[in-house]
Design a protein around this motif. Structure first.
Motif, PDB file in Angstrom:
ATOM      1  N   SER A 182       0.835  -1.209   0.000  1.00 49.94           N
ATOM      2  CA  SER A 182       0.000   0.000   0.000  1.00 49.94           C
ATOM      3  C   SER A 182       0.867   1.255   0.000  1.00 49.94           C
ATOM      4  CB  SER A 182      -0.941   0.022   1.204  1.00 49.94           C
ATOM      5  OG  SER A 182      -0.820  -1.137   1.969  1.00 49.94           O
ATOM      6  N   GLU A 183       1.996   1.203   0.729  1.00 52.56           N
ATOM      7  CA  GLU A 183       2.893   2.365   0.731  1.00 52.56           C
ATOM      8  C   GLU A 183       3.588   2.537  -0.618  1.00 52.56           C
ATOM      9  OE1 GLU A 183       4.069   2.120   5.503  1.00 52.56           O
ATOM     10  OE2 GLU A 183       5.302   1.144   3.977  1.00 52.56           O
ATOM     11  N   ALA A 184       3.873   1.410  -1.273  1.00 49.91           N
ATOM     12  CA  ALA A 184       4.614   1.464  -2.534  1.00 49.91           C
ATOM     13  C   ALA A 184       3.732   1.864  -3.714  1.00 49.91           C
ATOM     14  CB  ALA A 184       5.246   0.104  -2.823  1.00 49.91           C
ATOM     15  N   ALA A 185       2.430   1.656  -3.575  1.00 51.99           N
ATOM     16  CA  ALA A 185       1.519   1.884  -4.698  1.00 51.99           C
ATOM     17  C   ALA A 185       1.458   3.358  -5.073  1.00 51.99           C
ATOM     18  CB  ALA A 185       0.133   1.364  -4.341  1.00 51.99           C
ATOM     19  N   ALA A 186       1.123   3.612  -6.316  1.00 51.54           N
ATOM     20  CA  ALA A 186       1.008   4.984  -6.800  1.00 51.54           C
ATOM     21  C   ALA A 186      -0.285   5.099  -7.611  1.00 51.54           C
ATOM     22  CB  ALA A 186       2.216   5.326  -7.656  1.00 51.54           C
ATOM     23  N   LYS A 187      -0.724   6.324  -7.803  1.00 59.68           N
ATOM     24  CA  LYS A 187      -2.005   6.536  -8.488  1.00 59.68           C
ATOM     25  C   LYS A 187      -1.905   6.340 -10.000  1.00 59.68           C
ATOM     26  CE  LYS A 187      -4.963   7.877  -5.197  1.00 59.68           C
ATOM     27  NZ  LYS A 187      -6.221   7.192  -4.943  1.00 59.68           N
ATOM     28  N   GLY A 188      -0.724   6.569 -10.571  1.00 60.89           N
ATOM     29  CA  GLY A 188      -0.599   6.527 -12.029  1.00 60.89           C
ATOM     30  C   GLY A 188      -0.456   5.120 -12.579  1.00 60.89           C
ATOM     31  N   ASP A 189       0.277   5.003 -13.680  1.00 56.82           N
ATOM     32  CA  ASP A 189       0.542   3.703 -14.286  1.00 56.82           C
ATOM     33  C   ASP A 189       1.541   2.936 -13.428  1.00 56.82           C
ATOM     34  OD1 ASP A 189      -1.061   4.208 -16.536  1.00 56.82           O
ATOM     35  OD2 ASP A 189       0.564   5.343 -17.482  1.00 56.82           O
ATOM     36  N   VAL A 190       1.274   1.653 -13.216  1.00 61.21           N
ATOM     37  CA  VAL A 190       2.145   0.836 -12.362  1.00 61.21           C
ATOM     38  C   VAL A 190       2.616  -0.406 -13.121  1.00 61.21           C
ATOM     39  CG1 VAL A 190       2.171  -0.679 -10.334  1.00 61.21           C
ATOM     40  CG2 VAL A 190       1.213   1.622 -10.147  1.00 61.21           C
ATOM     41  N   ALA A 191       3.899  -0.719 -12.995  1.00 61.49           N
ATOM     42  CA  ALA A 191       4.433  -2.008 -13.442  1.00 61.49           C
ATOM     43  C   ALA A 191       4.769  -2.807 -12.185  1.00 61.49           C
ATOM     44  CB  ALA A 191       5.679  -1.810 -14.296  1.00 61.49           C
ATOM     45  N   LEU A 192       4.155  -3.959 -12.049  1.00 63.50           N
ATOM     46  CA  LEU A 192       4.394  -4.819 -10.891  1.00 63.50           C
ATOM     47  C   LEU A 192       5.303  -5.957 -11.329  1.00 63.50           C
ATOM     48  CD1 LEU A 192       3.414  -5.411  -7.893  1.00 63.50           C
ATOM     49  CD2 LEU A 192       1.983  -7.144  -8.972  1.00 63.50           C
ATOM     50  N   VAL A 193       6.441  -6.120 -10.664  1.00 66.00           N
ATOM     51  CA  VAL A 193       7.445  -7.085 -11.090  1.00 66.00           C
ATOM     52  C   VAL A 193       7.498  -8.238 -10.091  1.00 66.00           C
ATOM     53  CG1 VAL A 193       9.820  -7.356 -11.881  1.00 66.00           C
ATOM     54  CG2 VAL A 193       8.719  -5.101 -11.978  1.00 66.00           C
ATOM     55  N   LEU A 194       7.277  -9.452 -10.590  1.00 65.76           N
ATOM     56  CA  LEU A 194       7.233 -10.647  -9.737  1.00 65.76           C
ATOM     57  C   LEU A 194       8.339 -11.607 -10.119  1.00 65.76           C
ATOM     58  CD1 LEU A 194       3.438 -10.974 -10.229  1.00 65.76           C
ATOM     59  CD2 LEU A 194       4.427 -10.893  -7.946  1.00 65.76           C
ATOM     60  N   GLY A 195       8.982 -12.201  -9.097  1.00 63.50           N
ATOM     61  CA  GLY A 195      10.112 -13.081  -9.359  1.00 63.50           C
ATOM     62  C   GLY A 195       9.747 -14.544  -9.424  1.00 63.50           C
ATOM     63  N   ALA A 196      10.725 -15.356  -9.745  1.00 65.15           N
ATOM     64  CA  ALA A 196      10.541 -16.790  -9.916  1.00 65.15           C
ATOM     65  C   ALA A 196      10.188 -17.462  -8.597  1.00 65.15           C
ATOM     66  CB  ALA A 196      11.820 -17.401 -10.469  1.00 65.15           C
ATOM     67  N   GLU A 197       9.506 -18.597  -8.716  1.00 67.01           N
ATOM     68  CA  GLU A 197       9.272 -19.460  -7.573  1.00 67.01           C
ATOM     69  C   GLU A 197      10.642 -19.840  -6.997  1.00 67.01           C
ATOM     70  OE1 GLU A 197       8.843 -20.413 -10.759  1.00 67.01           O
ATOM     71  OE2 GLU A 197       6.708 -20.587 -11.191  1.00 67.01           O
ATOM     72  N   GLY A 198      10.811 -19.703  -5.719  1.00 68.20           N
ATOM     73  CA  GLY A 198      12.076 -20.101  -5.104  1.00 68.20           C
ATOM     74  C   GLY A 198      13.122 -18.997  -5.161  1.00 68.20           C
ATOM     75  N   ALA A 199      13.653 -18.746  -6.335  1.00 70.94           N
ATOM     76  CA  ALA A 199      14.779 -17.828  -6.457  1.00 70.94           C
ATOM     77  C   ALA A 199      14.396 -16.373  -6.218  1.00 70.94           C
ATOM     78  CB  ALA A 199      15.395 -17.984  -7.841  1.00 70.94           C
ATOM     79  N   GLY A 200      13.180 -15.997  -6.516  1.00 70.23           N
ATOM     80  CA  GLY A 200      12.775 -14.603  -6.368  1.00 70.23           C
ATOM     81  C   GLY A 200      13.330 -13.741  -7.489  1.00 70.23           C
ATOM     82  N   LEU A 201      13.255 -12.427  -7.285  1.00 64.53           N
ATOM     83  CA  LEU A 201      13.718 -11.495  -8.309  1.00 64.53           C
ATOM     84  C   LEU A 201      15.233 -11.498  -8.417  1.00 64.53           C
ATOM     85  CD1 LEU A 201      11.565  -8.321  -7.625  1.00 64.53           C
ATOM     86  CD2 LEU A 201      11.397  -9.855  -9.579  1.00 64.53           C
ATOM     87  N   ARG A 202      15.730 -11.387  -9.635  1.00 61.38           N
ATOM     88  CA  ARG A 202      17.171 -11.250  -9.812  1.00 61.38           C
ATOM     89  C   ARG A 202      17.605  -9.822  -9.426  1.00 61.38           C
ATOM     90  NH1 ARG A 202      17.784 -12.682 -15.785  1.00 61.38           N
ATOM     91  NH2 ARG A 202      15.706 -11.779 -15.777  1.00 61.38           N
ATOM     92  N   ARG A 203      18.837  -9.704  -8.947  1.00 64.00           N
ATOM     93  CA  ARG A 203      19.314  -8.422  -8.425  1.00 64.00           C
ATOM     94  C   ARG A 203      19.190  -7.303  -9.454  1.00 64.00           C
ATOM     95  NH1 ARG A 203      23.763  -5.781  -8.829  1.00 64.00           N
ATOM     96  NH2 ARG A 203      24.744  -7.459 -10.000  1.00 64.00           N
ATOM     97  N   LEU A 204      19.619  -7.581 -10.684  1.00 60.56           N
ATOM     98  CA  LEU A 204      19.606  -6.546 -11.718  1.00 60.56           C
ATOM     99  C   LEU A 204      18.176  -6.087 -12.014  1.00 60.56           C
ATOM    100  CD1 LEU A 204      21.505  -5.030 -13.709  1.00 60.56           C
ATOM    101  CD2 LEU A 204      20.850  -6.737 -15.419  1.00 60.56           C
ATOM    102  N   VAL A 205      17.266  -7.027 -11.983  1.00 62.82           N
ATOM    103  CA  VAL A 205      15.862  -6.689 -12.238  1.00 62.82           C
ATOM    104  C   VAL A 205      15.343  -5.786 -11.121  1.00 62.82           C
ATOM    105  CG1 VAL A 205      13.527  -7.659 -12.330  1.00 62.82           C
ATOM    106  CG2 VAL A 205      15.389  -8.742 -13.617  1.00 62.82           C
ATOM    107  N   ARG A 206      15.664  -6.178  -9.887  1.00 65.84           N
ATOM    108  CA  ARG A 206      15.215  -5.390  -8.740  1.00 65.84           C
ATOM    109  C   ARG A 206      15.779  -3.974  -8.771  1.00 65.84           C
ATOM    110  NH1 ARG A 206      14.686  -8.226  -2.906  1.00 65.84           N
ATOM    111  NH2 ARG A 206      14.228  -6.387  -1.662  1.00 65.84           N
ATOM    112  N   GLU A 207      17.042  -3.863  -9.207  1.00 67.49           N
ATOM    113  CA  GLU A 207      17.671  -2.533  -9.277  1.00 67.49           C
ATOM    114  C   GLU A 207      17.006  -1.635 -10.308  1.00 67.49           C
ATOM    115  OE1 GLU A 207      22.116  -4.057  -7.899  1.00 67.49           O
ATOM    116  OE2 GLU A 207      21.781  -3.407  -9.974  1.00 67.49           O
TER     117      GLU A 207
END
Lengths: 277, 277
Positions: free
Chosen positions: A217-242
């Motif tokens: 809820s704190e991270a959300a914004a009113k405009g256009d949003v891209a939500l990025v989800l990582g792999a089962e187990g491994a999660g998001l890769r560092r470069l993607v998160r950055e």
């Protein structure tokens, strides 16, 4: 399908060339037992089955069929301008991967033609768009359930990485329950660069991770949003998160490590829509 | 396991008799190839595998094991007071149902001893409890994902109908990612009567249905809540719905019919917790 497989042959062609234009109509494929496969070789041709998935595919002008199999009971699902083959249920089962629950309808399909991110996202008015970015979610049940929820919450697109996403298949289509033919699925080569493109388009990029810095809820914004989800187990890769503007988590009990990725996605879609709403 | 199968034999016994007391220790079962089955006959004995599921089972004092198989790499997951058999990964695979991803650990288990609803729910203080009631959700992947989310959101119990729920199995445990041994799972004979019992305990009973009367936020209450979810496809049965205080829906786009039941459950758990929080 990897970009290497797609680039040289006629299978890629221009994105727009495929819209509404049947291909290989001059050479219809004869019934062959070797078609018994969920995902048949490099053509990407596959059996799509089940009533929800098949109805959505039949209603999708971008979807091309090579065979349409029905039973006496499901004939009426097929539009009058198409010519289905009527078979007993068992005969349909024999053409499909084992234990496929086809509910009396199966379509031998091409994968959908490729989509361009900017064009696809541009089809919806800016300001309240949701784009879902999947970083190497490889399980077709999970991706299918995510497509289904993405369609349910009106996402503008689901972005997957070409070489690290399940190919279009009967399992993916069934899990998506029709959403594979409803929500635009954009395959890209590089997720980090895609996030740069989404940033230039004005999208607020939220990385969902169990150790994310803020609540959703704190991270959300009113405009256009891209939500990025990582792999089962491994999660998001560092470069993607950055390449995201903020990282967020869903608060859960300590007794269990994490949510299933499709369940986390559904919660996030709901929360983002609620905050905008 | 049906009540008929469970009542006469020693497998049911008193609920408390099973706590912490190993059984059949005098007659360890020899390795047999016919154990290759996800759910082995009327004993309910089954192979539980995968690191998350196995770690949770090993940490659960109510869980009884007949065999514990590990590889050199996973030996350390097993507490010192137990005696695992160390095998090559392939040898473990051969004992499990085909394509089981065991990650180097497999436990031949009994299903957990039966739980009583009132006792189980009584373990948490009244006022903010969540009980999840599943009306004939039969797919083990779906129930497993629901158990996982129920644990993540601290549910007091998940209630299933004895004859219309998947038996404990490797697939259920794997999908639950450890939650099968974390969240109390109460099997009952009759869902409608169970809802009467929950009503007497002061629970506000919410039926989640795509055509529910109000939104989930409107239906939610501050006290104890029982959330009732229906089967994939068929939804809630009429009698079950009539035993609820209110019916609620999750608002979604018209283009897609419904959410996957585990995704709907996850959203509902999140929303109920948010409103209470």
């Amino acid at each position: 399908m990897s970009p290497k497989e797609r680039k040289p042959g006629p299978k890629v062609a221009g994105r727009k060339e495929h819209f509404g234009r049947p291909r290989q109509r001059d050479a219809p494929r004869p019934p062959e037992r070797r078609e018994r496969s969920d995902q048949a070789g490099s053509s990407g041709r596959f059996w799509l089955y089940g009533t929800h998935a098949a109805k959505a595919a039949l209603a999708n002008p971008r979807r091309k069929f090579h065979r349409i199999l029905v039973t006496e009971r499901t004939r009426d699902l097929v539009p009058a301008n198409l010519s289905p083959e009527t078979l007993p249920p068992d005969a349909i089962s024999r053409l499909l991967p084992q234990a496929s629950v086809h509910q009396g309808i199966a379509l031998l399909c091409d994968p959908l033609p490729a989509l361009n991110l900017e064009d696809t996202v541009g089809l919806k008015p800016p300001g309240g768009r949701l784009v879902v970015v999947l970083d190497q979610v490889t399980d077709p049940h999970n991706e299918g359930a995510i497509l289904r929820s993405a369609a349910a919450f009106g996402a503008a697109a689901v972005v997957v990485q070409d070489r690290h996403a399940p190919p279009e298949s009967g399992v993916l289509a069934k899990a998506a329950s029709g959403a594979l033919d409803v929500v635009p699925r954009v395959a890209v080569v590089n997720i980090a660069r895609t996030l740069e493109r989404l940033g230039r388009l004005g999208f607020w990029r939220i990385a969902l991770a169990s150790d994310g810095d803020t609540t959703l809820s704190e991270a959300a914004a009113k405009g256009d949003v891209a939500l990025v989800l990582g792999a089962e187990g491994a999660g998001l890769r560092r470069l993607v998160r950055e390449h995201c503007d903020v990282s967020a988590h869903i608060a859960i009990a300590d007794s269990i490590g994490s949510l299933n990725v499709s369940n986390a996605a559904a919660i996030a879609f709901y929360e983002l829509r609620r905050i905008k709403g």
